[in-house]
Design a protein around this motif. Structure first.
Motif, PDB file in Angstrom:
ATOM      1  N   GLY A 183       0.812  -1.212   0.000  1.00  0.00           N
ATOM      2  CA  GLY A 183       0.000   0.000   0.000  1.00  0.00           C
ATOM      3  C   GLY A 183       0.844   1.260   0.000  1.00  0.00           C
ATOM      4  O   GLY A 183       0.524   2.234  -0.694  1.00  0.00           O
ATOM      5  N   ARG A 184       1.908   1.260   0.771  1.00  0.00           N
ATOM      6  CA  ARG A 184       2.795   2.423   0.800  1.00  0.00           C
ATOM      7  C   ARG A 184       3.492   2.598  -0.541  1.00  0.00           C
ATOM      8  O   ARG A 184       3.625   3.702  -1.048  1.00  0.00           O
ATOM      9  CB  ARG A 184       3.809   2.279   1.936  1.00  0.00           C
ATOM     10  N   LEU A 186       2.390   1.647  -3.470  1.00  0.00           N
ATOM     11  CA  LEU A 186       1.409   2.146  -4.431  1.00  0.00           C
ATOM     12  C   LEU A 186       1.182   3.646  -4.258  1.00  0.00           C
ATOM     13  O   LEU A 186       1.091   4.384  -5.237  1.00  0.00           O
ATOM     14  CB  LEU A 186       0.084   1.399  -4.255  1.00  0.00           C
ATOM     15  N   ALA A 187       1.103   4.092  -3.015  1.00  0.00           N
ATOM     16  CA  ALA A 187       0.890   5.516  -2.751  1.00  0.00           C
ATOM     17  C   ALA A 187       2.076   6.342  -3.240  1.00  0.00           C
ATOM     18  O   ALA A 187       1.900   7.393  -3.859  1.00  0.00           O
ATOM     19  CB  ALA A 187       0.656   5.739  -1.257  1.00  0.00           C
ATOM     20  N   LEU A 188       3.282   5.856  -2.980  1.00  0.00           N
ATOM     21  CA  LEU A 188       4.472   6.575  -3.433  1.00  0.00           C
ATOM     22  C   LEU A 188       4.555   6.593  -4.957  1.00  0.00           C
ATOM     23  O   LEU A 188       4.883   7.615  -5.557  1.00  0.00           O
ATOM     24  CB  LEU A 188       5.732   5.926  -2.847  1.00  0.00           C
ATOM     25  N   ALA A 189       4.253   5.445  -5.578  1.00  0.00           N
ATOM     26  CA  ALA A 189       4.296   5.369  -7.043  1.00  0.00           C
ATOM     27  C   ALA A 189       3.255   6.301  -7.662  1.00  0.00           C
ATOM     28  O   ALA A 189       3.513   6.972  -8.657  1.00  0.00           O
ATOM     29  CB  ALA A 189       4.073   3.932  -7.503  1.00  0.00           C
ATOM     30  N   ALA A 190       2.063   6.378  -7.076  1.00  0.00           N
ATOM     31  CA  ALA A 190       1.020   7.253  -7.600  1.00  0.00           C
ATOM     32  C   ALA A 190       1.431   8.712  -7.473  1.00  0.00           C
ATOM     33  O   ALA A 190       1.153   9.534  -8.346  1.00  0.00           O
ATOM     34  CB  ALA A 190      -0.291   7.007  -6.867  1.00  0.00           C
ATOM     35  N   GLY A 191       2.119   9.035  -6.395  1.00  0.00           N
ATOM     36  CA  GLY A 191       2.576  10.403  -6.196  1.00  0.00           C
ATOM     37  C   GLY A 191       3.645  10.820  -7.179  1.00  0.00           C
ATOM     38  O   GLY A 191       3.785  12.000  -7.504  1.00  0.00           O
ATOM     39  N   GLU A 192       4.401   9.859  -7.706  1.00  0.00           N
ATOM     40  CA  GLU A 192       5.478  10.178  -8.642  1.00  0.00           C
ATOM     41  C   GLU A 192       4.954  10.397 -10.058  1.00  0.00           C
ATOM     42  O   GLU A 192       5.535  11.134 -10.825  1.00  0.00           O
ATOM     43  CB  GLU A 192       6.504   9.042  -8.670  1.00  0.00           C
ATOM     44  N   ARG A 193       3.845   9.755 -10.413  1.00  0.00           N
ATOM     45  CA  ARG A 193       3.386   9.814 -11.805  1.00  0.00           C
ATOM     46  C   ARG A 193       3.077  11.235 -12.290  1.00  0.00           C
ATOM     47  O   ARG A 193       3.493  11.596 -13.370  1.00  0.00           O
ATOM     48  CB  ARG A 193       2.160   8.898 -11.984  1.00  0.00           C
ATOM     49  N   PRO A 194       2.363  12.059 -11.518  1.00  0.00           N
ATOM     50  CA  PRO A 194       2.110  13.416 -11.999  1.00  0.00           C
ATOM     51  C   PRO A 194       3.403  14.201 -12.212  1.00  0.00           C
ATOM     52  O   PRO A 194       3.515  14.962 -13.163  1.00  0.00           O
ATOM     53  CB  PRO A 194       1.261  14.039 -10.894  1.00  0.00           C
ATOM     54  N   ALA A 195       4.373  14.006 -11.320  1.00  0.00           N
ATOM     55  CA  ALA A 195       5.638  14.726 -11.460  1.00  0.00           C
ATOM     56  C   ALA A 195       6.356  14.313 -12.721  1.00  0.00           C
ATOM     57  O   ALA A 195       6.916  15.136 -13.452  1.00  0.00           O
ATOM     58  CB  ALA A 195       6.522  14.472 -10.235  1.00  0.00           C
ATOM     59  N   LEU A 196       6.318  13.032 -13.040  1.00  0.00           N
ATOM     60  CA  LEU A 196       6.971  12.550 -14.258  1.00  0.00           C
ATOM     61  C   LEU A 196       6.255  13.105 -15.487  1.00  0.00           C
ATOM     62  O   LEU A 196       6.892  13.523 -16.449  1.00  0.00           O
ATOM     63  CB  LEU A 196       6.966  11.013 -14.289  1.00  0.00           C
ATOM     64  N   ALA A 197       4.939  13.101 -15.465  1.00  0.00           N
ATOM     65  CA  ALA A 197       4.189  13.609 -16.611  1.00  0.00           C
ATOM     66  C   ALA A 197       4.473  15.096 -16.831  1.00  0.00           C
ATOM     67  O   ALA A 197       4.619  15.564 -17.950  1.00  0.00           O
ATOM     68  CB  ALA A 197       2.690  13.377 -16.395  1.00  0.00           C
TER      69      ALA A 197
END
Length: 200
Positions: A183-184, A186-197
């Motif tokens: 769960g942690r 997934l949360a960290l990975a989700a937080g990185e996606r907008p920054a990468l985009a």
């Protein structure tokens, strides 16, 4: 534990600066030289000093066997510009209690450039993306703050302190234990996606 995708020796993970690939017999010389450095081996429970070639060869055979059966995944770290030269090793393998653990070492000439954090992020992503695992554990010697930083940057959370046997050092060492839950991650990975985009 690991799916078929990982069980072929052509499998590799590519990052910005590294290839993570199955170790081969050709890696024996560099692994013996780099892992046999007291500054590297001294922070591990499994690398003996002195480190002889027979021990390295046994490690290579055992690692490839575990990779092939999917019971663990051990990968050699190589610079992308020199994919035939191993500069370190990273693995996810069962510990003595059967719990899957992340372990790693990097040759001293390559310290201080964030290479192990890059490798750890890539392997941890593969672990959670391609297996149903709910978590991953790791540990670091209290005297090894660099390894602790790698784990913390990857999202691991401190889970306790203890004493571990270091049979290759003839004694025990104080260690810190860490855990990363799915769960942690997934949360960290989700937080990185907008920054990468946004960066693209």
């Amino acid at each position: 534990m690991f799916p078929d995708l990982f069980r072929d020796d052509v499998f590799r993970i590519e990052t910005r600066r590294l290839w993570l690939r199955w170790p081969t017999a050709r890696d024996g010389e560099s692994i013996q030289r780099l892992a046999g450095d007291p500054a590297v081996a001294g922070m591990t429970a499994r690398i003996p000093l002195p480190l002889d070639r027979a021990t390295v060869d046994g490690f290579l055979v055992a690692s490839r066997a575990a990779n092939a059966t999917g019971t663990g995944l051990t990968l050699a770290l190589c610079e992308r510009a020199k994919p035939g030269r191993a500069i370190g090793v990273i693995e996810i393998a069962p510990g003595t209690d059967g719990v899957m653990r992340l372990g790693f070492w990097l040759g001293r000439p390559f310290w201080g450039h964030g290479l192990m954090s890059e490798a750890a992020d890539a392997l941890i992503h593969a672990w959670f993306a391609w297996t149903p695992a709910t978590g991953l554990e790791a540990s670091a010697c209290v005297a090894n703050p660099a390894s602790r930083r790698v784990l913390e940057k990857a999202g691991f959370v401190w889970s306790g302190q203890g004493i571990a046997s270091f049979p290759t050092r003839g004694g025990e060492r104080e260690i810190e234990r860490f855990r990363l839950e799915r769960g942690r991650w997934l949360a960290l990975a989700a937080g990185e996606r907008p920054a990468l985009a946004a960066a693209e």
